[in-house]
Design a protein around this motif. Structure first.
Motif, PDB file in Angstrom:
ATOM      1  N   GLN A 238      62.551  86.406  63.246  1.00  0.00           N
ATOM      2  CA  GLN A 238      61.933  87.659  62.825  1.00  0.00           C
ATOM      3  C   GLN A 238      60.882  87.412  61.750  1.00  0.00           C
ATOM      4  O   GLN A 238      59.811  88.008  61.767  1.00  0.00           O
ATOM      5  CB  GLN A 238      63.009  88.605  62.309  1.00  0.00           C
ATOM      6  CG  GLN A 238      62.503  89.994  62.037  1.00  0.00           C
ATOM      7  CD  GLN A 238      63.628  90.906  61.597  1.00  0.00           C
ATOM      8  OE1 GLN A 238      64.474  90.512  60.801  1.00  0.00           O
ATOM      9  NE2 GLN A 238      63.633  92.107  62.111  1.00  0.00           N
ATOM     10  N   LYS A 239      61.169  86.541  60.804  1.00  0.00           N
ATOM     11  CA  LYS A 239      60.204  86.232  59.744  1.00  0.00           C
ATOM     12  C   LYS A 239      58.938  85.608  60.329  1.00  0.00           C
ATOM     13  O   LYS A 239      57.828  85.928  59.925  1.00  0.00           O
ATOM     14  CB  LYS A 239      60.837  85.272  58.737  1.00  0.00           C
ATOM     15  CG  LYS A 239      59.961  85.012  57.531  1.00  0.00           C
ATOM     16  CD  LYS A 239      60.616  84.020  56.592  1.00  0.00           C
ATOM     17  CE  LYS A 239      61.712  84.714  55.838  1.00  0.00           C
ATOM     18  NZ  LYS A 239      62.290  83.848  54.777  1.00  0.00           N
TER      19      LYS A 239
ATOM     20  N   THR B 164      57.739  85.954  63.461  1.00  0.00           N
ATOM     21  CA  THR B 164      56.971  86.865  64.302  1.00  0.00           C
ATOM     22  C   THR B 164      56.324  88.004  63.513  1.00  0.00           C
ATOM     23  O   THR B 164      55.365  88.603  63.992  1.00  0.00           O
ATOM     24  CB  THR B 164      57.844  87.470  65.412  1.00  0.00           C
ATOM     25  OG1 THR B 164      58.965  88.123  64.827  1.00  0.00           O
ATOM     26  CG2 THR B 164      58.318  86.394  66.370  1.00  0.00           C
ATOM     27  N   ARG B 165      56.822  88.297  62.317  1.00  0.00           N
ATOM     28  CA  ARG B 165      56.276  89.396  61.529  1.00  0.00           C
ATOM     29  C   ARG B 165      55.446  88.938  60.329  1.00  0.00           C
ATOM     30  O   ARG B 165      55.119  89.755  59.481  1.00  0.00           O
ATOM     31  CB  ARG B 165      57.421  90.275  61.010  1.00  0.00           C
ATOM     32  CG  ARG B 165      58.148  90.986  62.102  1.00  0.00           C
ATOM     33  CD  ARG B 165      59.200  91.877  61.507  1.00  0.00           C
ATOM     34  NE  ARG B 165      59.906  92.602  62.544  1.00  0.00           N
ATOM     35  CZ  ARG B 165      60.812  93.516  62.302  1.00  0.00           C
ATOM     36  NH1 ARG B 165      61.129  93.839  61.077  1.00  0.00           N
ATOM     37  NH2 ARG B 165      61.411  94.132  63.295  1.00  0.00           N
ATOM     38  N   LYS B 166      55.074  87.677  60.279  1.00  0.00           N
ATOM     39  CA  LYS B 166      54.408  87.163  59.081  1.00  0.00           C
ATOM     40  C   LYS B 166      53.013  87.750  58.863  1.00  0.00           C
ATOM     41  O   LYS B 166      52.562  87.838  57.740  1.00  0.00           O
ATOM     42  CB  LYS B 166      54.367  85.640  59.102  1.00  0.00           C
ATOM     43  CG  LYS B 166      53.460  85.037  60.139  1.00  0.00           C
ATOM     44  CD  LYS B 166      53.510  83.537  60.075  1.00  0.00           C
ATOM     45  CE  LYS B 166      52.626  82.929  61.148  1.00  0.00           C
ATOM     46  NZ  LYS B 166      52.721  81.490  61.161  1.00  0.00           N
TER      47      LYS B 166
ATOM     48  N   ILE C 138      52.055  90.884  59.741  1.00  0.00           N
ATOM     49  CA  ILE C 138      52.108  92.335  59.859  1.00  0.00           C
ATOM     50  C   ILE C 138      52.364  92.948  58.494  1.00  0.00           C
ATOM     51  O   ILE C 138      53.324  92.603  57.822  1.00  0.00           O
ATOM     52  CB  ILE C 138      53.219  92.762  60.842  1.00  0.00           C
ATOM     53  CG1 ILE C 138      52.922  92.227  62.237  1.00  0.00           C
ATOM     54  CG2 ILE C 138      53.355  94.273  60.867  1.00  0.00           C
ATOM     55  CD1 ILE C 138      54.029  92.479  63.234  1.00  0.00           C
TER      56      ILE C 138
ATOM     57  N   GLN D  75      53.556  96.128  56.782  1.00  0.00           N
ATOM     58  CA  GLN D  75      54.315  97.313  57.183  1.00  0.00           C
ATOM     59  C   GLN D  75      53.648  98.598  56.693  1.00  0.00           C
ATOM     60  O   GLN D  75      53.711  99.621  57.353  1.00  0.00           O
ATOM     61  CB  GLN D  75      55.742  97.230  56.657  1.00  0.00           C
ATOM     62  CG  GLN D  75      56.643  98.274  57.258  1.00  0.00           C
ATOM     63  CD  GLN D  75      58.083  98.080  56.852  1.00  0.00           C
ATOM     64  OE1 GLN D  75      58.415  97.212  56.073  1.00  0.00           O
ATOM     65  NE2 GLN D  75      58.945  98.912  57.387  1.00  0.00           N
TER      66      GLN D  75
END
Length: 75
Positions: free
Chosen positions: A42-43, A45-47, A49, A51
């Motif tokens: 998760q970390k 794949t979301r680096k 983005i 929020q």
């Protein structure tokens, strides 16, 4: 047609329940016991983005409602 009776029936039911348990372990229990691999994915794949940029309707980004409030330094 042979029916299982007595000990053979107990072995059959035990094997069936054991098979279901072995099948469900990597799907349901393993991720709950050790979530570090999923947190790493998760970390990664979301680096890229932010929020705040994708939050719908100008809503506030989620915060912990039970978190302690910071004390004021004015007192």
């Amino acid at each position: 047609m042979a029916l299982f009776k007595g000990r053979k029936y107990a072995i059959f039911i035990g094997a069936f329940v054991g098979f279901i348990g072995l099948t469900l372990y990597p799907i349901a229990l393993s991720p709950m016991i050790d979530a570090s691999e999923y947190k790493k994915i998760q970390k990664e794949t979301r680096k890229n983005i932010k929020q705040e940029d994708i939050q719908p309707g100008n809503m506030k980004v989620w915060t912990d409602p039970f978190g302690r409030k910071k004390p004021d330094n004015n007192e």
